[in-house]
Design a protein around this motif. Structure first.
Motif, PDB file in Angstrom:
ATOM      1  N   ALA A  32      -1.225 -22.951  -7.140  1.00 45.92           N
ATOM      2  CA  ALA A  32      -1.708 -23.078  -8.507  1.00 45.92           C
ATOM      3  C   ALA A  32      -2.578 -24.308  -8.700  1.00 45.92           C
ATOM      4  CB  ALA A  32      -0.520 -23.145  -9.474  1.00 45.92           C
TER       5      ALA A  32
ATOM      6  N   MET B 187       1.959 -26.963 -15.514  1.00 40.82           N
ATOM      7  CA  MET B 187       2.177 -26.575 -14.118  1.00 40.82           C
ATOM      8  C   MET B 187       2.987 -27.619 -13.363  1.00 40.82           C
ATOM      9  SD  MET B 187      -1.208 -24.546 -12.764  1.00 40.82           S
ATOM     10  CE  MET B 187      -2.501 -25.443 -13.602  1.00 40.82           C
TER      11      MET B 187
ATOM     12  N   CYS C  22       6.883 -11.709  -8.363  1.00 42.50           N
ATOM     13  CA  CYS C  22       5.533 -12.163  -8.008  1.00 42.50           C
ATOM     14  C   CYS C  22       5.090 -11.606  -6.653  1.00 42.50           C
ATOM     15  CB  CYS C  22       5.449 -13.681  -8.073  1.00 42.50           C
ATOM     16  SG  CYS C  22       3.737 -14.298  -8.132  1.00 42.50           S
TER      17      CYS C  22
ATOM     18  N   GLN D 169      -3.340 -18.607 -12.456  1.00 44.64           N
ATOM     19  CA  GLN D 169      -2.452 -19.699 -12.082  1.00 44.64           C
ATOM     20  C   GLN D 169      -2.148 -20.560 -13.301  1.00 44.64           C
ATOM     21  OE1 GLN D 169      -0.980 -19.830  -9.296  1.00 44.64           O
ATOM     22  NE2 GLN D 169      -2.201 -18.563  -7.923  1.00 44.64           N
ATOM     23  N   GLY D 170      -0.888 -20.462 -13.774  1.00 43.07           N
ATOM     24  CA  GLY D 170      -0.499 -21.214 -14.958  1.00 43.07           C
ATOM     25  C   GLY D 170      -0.970 -20.586 -16.250  1.00 43.07           C
TER      26      GLY D 170
ATOM     27  N   TYR E 271       1.530 -16.876 -12.334  1.00 42.16           N
ATOM     28  CA  TYR E 271       0.957 -17.699 -11.266  1.00 42.16           C
ATOM     29  C   TYR E 271       0.557 -16.761 -10.134  1.00 42.16           C
ATOM     30  CZ  TYR E 271       2.864 -22.074 -13.276  1.00 42.16           C
ATOM     31  OH  TYR E 271       3.154 -23.148 -14.081  1.00 42.16           O
ATOM     32  N   ASN E 272      -0.465 -15.954 -10.360  1.00 41.33           N
ATOM     33  CA  ASN E 272      -0.846 -15.004  -9.309  1.00 41.33           C
ATOM     34  C   ASN E 272      -2.355 -14.911  -9.150  1.00 41.33           C
ATOM     35  OD1 ASN E 272      -0.643 -13.504 -11.929  1.00 41.33           O
ATOM     36  ND2 ASN E 272      -1.337 -11.764 -10.692  1.00 41.33           N
TER      37      ASN E 272
ATOM     38  N   HIS F  58       6.472 -15.110 -13.809  1.00 41.58           N
ATOM     39  CA  HIS F  58       7.589 -15.983 -13.433  1.00 41.58           C
ATOM     40  C   HIS F  58       8.482 -16.169 -14.655  1.00 41.58           C
ATOM     41  CE1 HIS F  58       6.425 -17.417  -9.373  1.00 41.58           C
ATOM     42  NE2 HIS F  58       5.231 -16.993  -9.782  1.00 41.58           N
TER      43      HIS F  58
ATOM     44  N   SER G  92       9.688 -19.724 -15.434  1.00 41.25           N
ATOM     45  CA  SER G  92       8.729 -20.764 -15.787  1.00 41.25           C
ATOM     46  C   SER G  92       8.938 -21.264 -17.212  1.00 41.25           C
ATOM     47  CB  SER G  92       7.306 -20.207 -15.651  1.00 41.25           C
ATOM     48  OG  SER G  92       6.354 -21.051 -16.266  1.00 41.25           O
TER      49      SER G  92
END
Length: 644
Positions: free
Chosen positions: A140, A239, A535, A557-558, A575-576, A617, A620
C-alpha cells in the motif's frame, strides 16, 4: 542519582573531558538527562544486557540499526551496523538552561553539501515505485530514503554538541532531542515520533504521518486547513495506523485502542498523528522485536516493504528508521523489581557524523496518488528541520517568531491545534473510522462463536493479527500460522480456517507463497469444512470457482468504499491492486452467490456452501462496518451445508 544544581555543570564537564561514551536526552522542556556508562555491542535484541551477571536489573540505552529486521527474516542491505548498547552507570538530570549555556555555539562549516540522489533522479524512483510496486500489488505504501551529506572539519564531538544545542534552541515539538557519543560514532537529532513505549504493562505506539511543510513566514490556520483536507495526506495516516494496529494486535491481549488524531507541530513541519494503547505482559525486548520497525519509515505490509526498500535504495540504512531504546528498571507496587519500562523513539530527523562525514537521511511515504515532485519537496522539508537548526540551511526566523504566542506571559509556542476550525477538521476524520478500534473492547468470552476454534493462515500481511483479534472478540480461540508452516492436520480439526491477505499477483502460481495459499484454499474447499477468505485469498478462491482475475485500472490501496454485501450496505476499507471480475449484473455462479459492483463487475464478496470471502479488509480501521460484516460471513461459512 540527581546531584545538587551546583554539581550539575561539573558532571557534564567531567564527562566531556574524559572522552567516555555518553548520551544527552531532552524529553521535557526543563531537563536534559546525562547517561554515562560502558558500551557493549550485541547481536540480537534478546542479548541487550538489561540485567547483570547476578540477574540484577540495570538501565540500558540501545541504538537499534535498521539491519536488525533480519531477526524477523526480512531483507535488507546488511551493513552489519552494530546493535550498540550503553550500559548506564550514572543517570543524571541537569537543568536544560544550564546545559545550553555550557555548550558551544560557534557555527560548524560544512563542505561539499547536498543530497546524494539528485531531485530529478529521486522523482524517477518515486514514479518507478508507484508503477512497479504499488501498481503491481506489492503493498500500500513504501518509504524510500535519500541522504543529505557533507564533509565536516574539526572535532566531531564539538560539532555534535553545537548541533545538539541548536536543536534544543530552534526545534520544537520533538519527542526526544538527543546526542549519543560512542567510539567512532556520533548521532544527534530531534525525533518527533515515539515508536513504542511500555510502562507498567501499558504499550503505546504513536503513528505519525502526513507532512505539512510550512510556507515561508510560518503556518497559519488557513494553510493548515488546506493540508488537512488533502485525501492523500489523510489516507497516508490511516494506512500507517492500520499497519501499527497489526503490531499492537500481536503484542497486546486487548488488541489496542486508538485515540486522536492530534497535531505534531514542529519548527518547519506539522504532522498528523494518532496514539495507540493496549496492555501486554511481554518482555520489552520482545515487544521491540515484534514492532520492528515503524511503517511510517518502511511501508506496508512490513515484510514486503523491506524487500521493496532493498530493491530501490542503493545503500544500507545504518540507524535510519531504527530506534533508540531506553530500558529502565521498574518496580512493582510493593517496591520489588518488576522488569523494565521501555521508551523508544524512531531514529529520524537525525544527523550522523562518522570519520568527518555528516549524513542526514530522510524519506518520503509513497502511496498510490503520490506526486513525485511533491515527494521530493517533502524530503527537503524533513531535512530542513535538522539542517536549519544546525545552520546547514537558512532558518526561517520570521516563521519562528510567528509561531510564538505573544499573549502568553513568556514566549510560548502557538498551537494551531487550539484553533476551533482545525480541531473540528481533526475530529471529523474519526467519522470515517471503525468504532471497534476507537472504543473500549469488551471480552469475547461471550461472543456468538464462543467455544469454536479458528486457524488464520498468514500470507505475509500482518492484517491477520487484527483479524485474529476480531475473531477472538467474536468468541473464537484463534491460532495464526505462517503460510510456509501451515499444518494440514491443524486446519482439518479447526472449526474455521481463515485464509488471509498478502501482497502479490494472485495469478502468479510460480510464486511459492501464492501456490501455498492456493493449496490452503483448495484443500479446505474440497473438504467442505468452513472457510473464510480475505483479499488475496478471496481472489484465489474466485479463481478456483472459475471467476476471472485482473488488475484494477488504479490500485485501491487504503481506499474506503460503501458496498452492497448480499443486501446490506457496508463501509469497508480496501487494499487491493487485483480483483476478481464478473459480467456486470452477475449475482450467481452455480451454488456461489456473488456481491459485485453493478457497473464494473468487480467482485466484493462471495458465499457458497461452507465458504465466504471478501475483497476488503474487515479488520481495517477504514471498515466502519467491518466487525458486523465479518460476523455475517463467518456465520454463513459455519452454517451446515444442508441448512444453507
Amino acid at each position: 542519582m540527581t546531584p545538587s544544581p551546583s554539581a550539575q555543570p561539573d558532571a557534564l564537564s567531567a564527562v566531556l573531558a574524559s572522552g567516555a561514551p555518553f548520551a544527552l536526552i531532552a524529553r521535557d522542556e526543563s531537563t536534559v538527562e546525562l547517561l554515562t556508562g560502558d558500551v557493549v555491542d550485541v547481536a540480537l535484541l534478546a542479548d541487550i544486557p538489561v540485567t547483570d551477571a547476578d540477574g540484577t536489573p540495570r538501565e540500558v540505552l540501545a541504538l537499534v540499526p535498521y539491519r536488525q529486521v533480519v531477526e524477523r527474516g526480512f531483507e535488507c542491505h546488511d551493513d552489519a551496523a552494530p546493535l550498540r548498547c550503553l550500559v548506564v552507570a550514572e543517570h543524571t538530570h541537569l537543568p536544560r538552561a544550564e546545559v545550553m549555556a555550557a555548550l558551544p555555539t560557534a557555527p560548524v562549516p560544512l563542505h561539499d553539501a547536498g543530497f546524494d540522489i539528485a531531485d530529478a533522479e529521486y522523482a524517477d524512483i518515486v514514479r518507478t515505485v508507484i508503477a512497479d510496486e504499488i501498481g503491481r500489488g506489492e503493498g500500500a505504501n513504501f518509504v524510500i530514503r535519500r541522504d543529505y551529506t557533507a564533509s565536516v572539519d574539526g572535532d566531531a564531538l564539538t560539532a555534535g554538541l553545537t548541533w545538539f544545542r541548536a536543536l534544543l534552541e530552534h526545534e520544537r515539538g520533538a519527542y526526544w532531542t538527543f546526542l549519543v557519543s560512542t567510539p567512532g560514532h556520533l548521532a544527534v537529532g530531534a525525533s518527533p515520533e515515539a515508536h513504542v513505549s511500555a510502562t507498567g504493562g501499558v504499550v503505546t505506539m504513536n503513528p505519525i504521518s502526513g507532512t505539512f511543510r510550512h510556507p515561508a513566514g510560518g503556518a497559519t490556520a488557513e494553510t493548515l486547513a488546506e493540508f488537512l483536507g488533502s485525501t492523500k495526506e489523510t489516507e497516508e495516516l490511516f494506512m500507517v495506523v492500520d499497519e501499527e494496529l497489526k503490531m499492537m494486535s500481536a503484542v497486546c491481549s486487548d488488541g489496542g485502542r486508538i485515540t486522536g488524531p492530534h497535531l505534531k507541530e514542529m519548527s518547519r513541519l506539522t504532522h498528523t498523528e494518532y496514539m495507540l494503547r493496549g496492555r501486554s505482559t511481554m518482555d520489552p525486548r520482545d515487544i521491540l522485536r515484534e514492532t520492528m520497525f515503524a511503517p511510517t519509515v518502511t511501508g506496508s505490509p512490513m515484510q514486503n516493504a523491506c524487500t521493496v526498500i532493498k530493491r530501490h535504495e542503493r545503500a544500507p540504512r545504518g540507524y535510519y528508521s531504527g530506534v533508540a531504546a531506553l530500558f529502565t528498571p521498574s518496580t512493582g507496587a510493593d517496591g520489588s523489581a518488576a522488569g523494565h519500562d521501555l521508551d523508544a523513539p524512531i531514529l529520524i530527523r537525525t544527523a550522523y557524523l562518522v570519520d568527518g562525514r555528516l549524513r542526514v537521511p530522510v524519506g518520503a511515504t509513497l502511496v498510490r496518488h503520490s506526486d513525485p515532485d511533491g515527494e521530493v519537496s517533502e524530503t527537503h522539508g524533513k531535512a530542513a528541520g535538522v539542517l536549519g537548526a544546525i545552520g546547514a540551511v537558512p532558518r526561517d526566523e520570521v516563521a519562528e517568531a510567528a509561531a510564538l504566542d505573544e499573549d502568553a506571559p513568556t514566549a510560548q509556542p502557538r498551537r494551531l491545534a487550539d484553533d476551533p476550525h482545525i480541531a473540528a477538521l481533526l475530529a471529523a476524520r474519526n467519522e470515517r473510522l471503525a468504532p471497534f478500534w476507537l472504543n473500549p473492547q469488551a471480552s469475547g468470552e461471550a461472543g456468538p462463536f464462543a467455544g469454536l476454534t479458528a486457524v488464520v493462515i498468514d500470507a505475509e500481511d500482518r492484517f491477520t493479527t487484527m483479524l485474529a483479534h476480531q475473531l477472538r472478540h467474536l468468541g473464537f480461540a484463534v491460532t495464526i500460522v505462517p503460510w510456509d508452516r501451515a499444518d494440514a492436520a491443524a486446519q482439518d480439526v479447526a472449526d474455521l480456517v481463515v485464509a488471509g491477505p498478502g501482497p502479490g499477483d494472485p495469478r502468479d502460481s510460480a510464486n511459492t507463497r501464492i501456490a501455498a495459499m492456493r493449496g490452503v484454499v483448495d484443500a479446505r474447499l474440497s473438504s467442505g469444512r468452513p472457510l473464510v477468505a480475505v483479499c488475496l485469498s478471496h481472489q484465489i478462491l474466485a479463481d478456483r470457482l472459475g471467476i476471472g482475475l485482473g488488475p484494477l485500472a488504479a490500485p485501491h490501496q487504503g481506499l474506503q468504499k460503501t458496498i452492497d454485501v448480499f443486501g446490506t450496505p457496508a463501509s469497508i476499507g480496501f487494499y487491493n491492486t487485483f480483483t476478481a471480475r464478473v459480467d456486470p449484473g452477475t449475482t450467481k455462479l452455480g451454488t456461489t452467490q456473488i456481491a459485485a459492483d453493478p457497473a464494473s463487475g468487480d467482485v466484493y464478496a462471495l458465499r457458497g456452501p461452507g465458504y465466504a470471502s471478501v475483497q476488503g479488509h474487515l479488520e481495517s480501521i477504514l471498515s466502519r462496518d467491518g466487525l458486523a460484516t465479518l460476523e455475517r460471513l463467518v456465520a454463513h461459512a459455519l452454517t451446515p451445508v444442508d441448512a444453507a
